[in-house]
Design a protein around this motif. Structure first.
Motif: not given
Length: 329
Positions: A128, A130, A164, A167-169, A171-172
């Motif tokens: 992941e 930014s 992780t 949601e973060k995954r 989003k990436c």
């Protein structure tokens, strides 16, 4: 034939295998022949780093695996490997690593940039990033980023990937989808306690994401990982069914053909496992570019094992397919 809904996917996943083998599987192969000239897409696989900060409960390279010999291949040697890929006549390179916070991101960018400079299609999987990092990769021409969602079930995702969250995954994945970089993504088939309904949800998500490559394989438990205590290998039959469903739903998608067979000791190098996947509509085979002394240390799954170019040539010949040598990119 069209497969569009979760109910239709689930019906095939539950279908007796003999019936599937005589109908859906043959249709999937026909779709591949008609849409992709019955071609095999050969990709060089280069695991340049096996250091990872994460604690994924299924992965042999998880940070908690103290028994693994760690390595980090520098940028100069990585570029030499890309040159070796070019000399082999392979047009695609898949650069993959653990999520290593100490591998200089500028070197990753340089690795991608150099691969593009010498005329390769470059795929990258390094975890992941930014949005600014994805933009930097986009700016040097990265063709494809590989970020598997592993499972579309949030609770299961949280359980198997505690470092992780879902949601973060996603989003990436959204960052990648909003760029010019193609997205490769998919699931792990047959995780402990996974249901066929969840597999169907995963397949629908792959379709919704309009992925370029489905890097899907069955769950292959690694000894001494937490998840290995909860269940054995994922179903080979469910994996073949998923391959055929994906081919029919997305005729142009790349699908991993490097699949295991009945003998787990053969890992992904199992000849019959590979041929069975190719006959079900899969089309991607790999050539391992790691030095032999490091191959065993890049062990995301147990008995990973991928052979060299001679093995690919043999599989292409045995399958009656064609090696796709001219890529448009």
């Amino acid at each position: 034939m069209k497969i569009q809904t979760k109910a239709e996917v689930l019906e095939i996943l539950k279908m007796p295998y003999e019936e599937f083998n005589n109908t859906i599987k043959q249709k999937a192969k026909e779709v591949h022949v008609n849409n992709n000239e019955n071609s095999v897409n050969v990709t060089a696989l280069f695991g340049y780093d096996n250091i990872c900060k994460n604690q994924c409960k299924y992965c042999g390279m998880r940070a908690g695996n103290s028994g693994l010999k760690r390595y980090r291949i520098g940028i100069d040697d990585a570029k030499k490997t890309e040159e070796a890929v070019k000399k082999l006549g392979i047009k695609r390179v898949f650069l993959i690593s653990g999520e290593d916070p100490k591998y200089d991101f500028k070197d990753i960018v340089s690795m991608v940039e150099y691969g593009k400079k010498i005329g390769l299609f470059v795929s990258l999987a390094a975890g992941e990033f930014s949005i600014d990092q994805y933009r930097a990769l986009e700016n040097v021409g990265l063709d494809e980023y590989v970020l598997k969602f592993e499972t579309s079930n949030r609770d299961m995702f949280t359980k198997i990937k505690p470092s992780t969250n879902f949601e973060k995954r996603m989003k990436c994945i959204e960052y990648i989808k909003n760029s010019k970089i193609e997205l490769a993504s998919g699931n792990i088939i047959g995780l402990p306690h996974q249901t066929l309904e969840q597999v169907a949800d995963d397949i629908i998500l792959m379709k919704e994401l309009n992925i370029s490559w489905a890097p899907v394989i069955p769950y292959m438990p690694v000894p001494n990982t937490p998840l290995a205590k909860e269940g054995g290998r994922g179903s080979l039959q469910t994996t073949i069914k998923e391959i055929s469903i994906l081919r029919i739903m997305m005729p142009k998608v790349n699908i991993t053909a490097q699949q295991p067979g009945e003998d787990a000791k053969n890992g992904l190098a199992d000849i019959q496992g590979n041929l069975n996947a190719l006959s079900a509509g899969a089309n991607m085979l790999f050539v391992d570019m790691l030095p032999k002394n490091l191959v065993k240390d890049f062990n995301v799954i147990d008995n990973r094992m991928i052979e060299g170019i001679d093995n690919v040539n043999k599989l292409v010949e045995m399958s009656g397919m064609n090696w796709l040598r001219n890529l448009n990119f």
